[in-house]
Design an enzyme around this catalytic site. Sequence first.
Site, PDB file in Angstrom:
ATOM      1  N   LYS A  39       0.794  -1.593  -0.235  1.00 22.90           N
ATOM      2  CA  LYS A  39      -0.289  -0.100  -0.357  1.00 22.90           C
ATOM      3  C   LYS A  39       1.116   1.254   0.026  1.00 22.90           C
ATOM      4  CE  LYS A  39      -3.892  -2.146   2.100  1.00 22.90           C
ATOM      5  NZ  LYS A  39      -3.347  -3.741   1.807  1.00 22.90           N
ATOM      6  N   LYS A  65      -8.190   2.417   5.282  1.00 25.25           N
ATOM      7  CA  LYS A  65      -7.998   0.579   5.787  1.00 25.25           C
ATOM      8  C   LYS A  65      -6.944   0.044   6.619  1.00 25.25           C
ATOM      9  CE  LYS A  65      -6.242   1.079   0.591  1.00 25.25           C
ATOM     10  NZ  LYS A  65      -6.418   0.220  -0.511  1.00 25.25           N
ATOM     11  N   ASN A  97       1.178  -4.240  -5.760  1.00 21.64           N
ATOM     12  CA  ASN A  97       1.085  -6.138  -5.463  1.00 21.64           C
ATOM     13  C   ASN A  97       2.538  -7.054  -5.846  1.00 21.64           C
ATOM     14  OD1 ASN A  97      -1.675  -6.393  -3.585  1.00 21.64           O
ATOM     15  ND2 ASN A  97      -1.982  -5.624  -5.302  1.00 21.64           N
ATOM     16  N   ASP A 101      -2.845  -2.190  -9.058  1.00 18.87           N
ATOM     17  CA  ASP A 101      -3.963  -2.804  -8.536  1.00 18.87           C
ATOM     18  C   ASP A 101      -5.343  -0.951  -9.065  1.00 18.87           C
ATOM     19  OD1 ASP A 101      -4.451  -4.851  -7.726  1.00 18.87           O
ATOM     20  OD2 ASP A 101      -4.600  -3.905  -5.513  1.00 18.87           O
ATOM     21  N   GLU A 111      -2.896   0.297  -5.136  1.00 20.32           N
ATOM     22  CA  GLU A 111      -2.002  -0.889  -4.431  1.00 20.32           C
ATOM     23  C   GLU A 111      -0.885  -0.931  -5.638  1.00 20.32           C
ATOM     24  OE1 GLU A 111      -3.508  -3.521  -2.494  1.00 20.32           O
ATOM     25  OE2 GLU A 111      -4.592  -2.637  -1.517  1.00 20.32           O
ATOM     26  N   ARG A 157      -6.453  -5.673 -11.533  1.00 19.53           N
ATOM     27  CA  ARG A 157      -5.326  -5.914 -11.033  1.00 19.53           C
ATOM     28  C   ARG A 157      -4.604  -6.109 -13.195  1.00 19.53           C
ATOM     29  NH1 ARG A 157      -3.343  -8.996  -7.831  1.00 19.53           N
ATOM     30  NH2 ARG A 157      -3.912  -7.625  -6.241  1.00 19.53           N
ATOM     31  N   ARG A 217     -15.806  -3.239  -1.911  1.00 17.71           N
ATOM     32  CA  ARG A 217     -14.410  -3.824  -1.937  1.00 17.71           C
ATOM     33  C   ARG A 217     -15.043  -4.874  -3.495  1.00 17.71           C
ATOM     34  NH1 ARG A 217     -13.742  -7.380   3.479  1.00 17.71           N
ATOM     35  NH2 ARG A 217     -16.226  -7.559   2.969  1.00 17.71           N
ATOM     36  N   ARG A 244     -12.535  -6.356 -11.135  1.00 16.58           N
ATOM     37  CA  ARG A 244     -12.804  -6.847 -10.194  1.00 16.58           C
ATOM     38  C   ARG A 244     -14.307  -6.006  -9.532  1.00 16.58           C
ATOM     39  NH1 ARG A 244      -7.099  -7.409  -6.483  1.00 16.58           N
ATOM     40  NH2 ARG A 244      -7.232  -5.454  -7.970  1.00 16.58           N
TER      41      ARG A 244
END
Length: 325
Positions: free
Chosen positions: A125, A160, A283, A273, A281, A210, A233, A225
């Site tokens: 993050k 978050k 990842n 993301d 983000e 993603r 979410r 997503r």
Amino acid sequence: MKLLFVADPLESFKIYKDTTFAMMREAQRRGHQLAVCGPQDMAWQRGGRVCAQVRDVVLTGDAQAWFTAQPARVAALADFDAVLMRKDPPFDSEYFYATHLLEQAEREGAKVFNKPRALRDHPEKLAVMEFPEFIGPTLVTRSAQDIRAFHAEHQDIILKPLDGMGGMGIFRVGPDGMNLGSIIETLNQGGAQSVMVQKFLPAIAQGDKRVLIVGGKPVPYCLARIPQGGEVRGNLAAGGKGVAQPLSARDREIAEALGPILLARGLILAGVDVIGDCVTEINVTSPTCFQEIYDQTGCDVAALFVDALEQALESILAQQAKRVL
């Protein structure tokens, strides 16, 4: 080649969607030998090399009994052609210590992907803060006062924890500020823990995309997503629906800008993301979505990954040969 996957227990894999399984299947298809261990299986004794209790495995192609494994044996990580760190988050203290053991194994000659130091240096993050041109309004703080000021400015926000995964601990607070105080107390633990706060991006309705970067280059398809029902979410673990789609011009711009930077730091695989036009983000620990993209588009991400892995190893060997000469 002999490949060692440092991962969660194989018995826990859901092979119809697991990205590490897709990597293993493609590697075996090319004739590479597979071995597995978990971070808990690694050890480093004074005067010795970093070793692990590893199991040599063969994938069977059966949907139920999908692998066979030899009894565990002790092997030095440096004796493998490549070590793939694929342990899922959370990035807790034990994950942190595992990266130190992997880095010692590198000093002994192991070739580890993603690079252990890069894993430590890119908390998923916080990493976005290095690239302000690609992110929306974002704040990282322990201060309840700062969070309240951010909410007053932006009205509709997402909060978050920095160490969450799969959508865990994500809250949305609208203009009415309903439950903001309680949410702050829950997340920052009285000022003991840092919280990420971001302006809510309405484009989440079209999906949290993603975008995969393999070997410094974008995969041509991403997985959007999309939140379902009343959820904010989009994470698949939180019930989001995964829809593969071609990269947009903005997705590609982001991936082409970040890809070479991440690769130079030892990140052969990253999952960026993107909501709307903004990165949320980056990842790097155990990026996923290979199988969902392949199933819907035919784009073989696992093959692209193993290509990149083979090329990286060839490059390392060529550099070593030059040094010898």
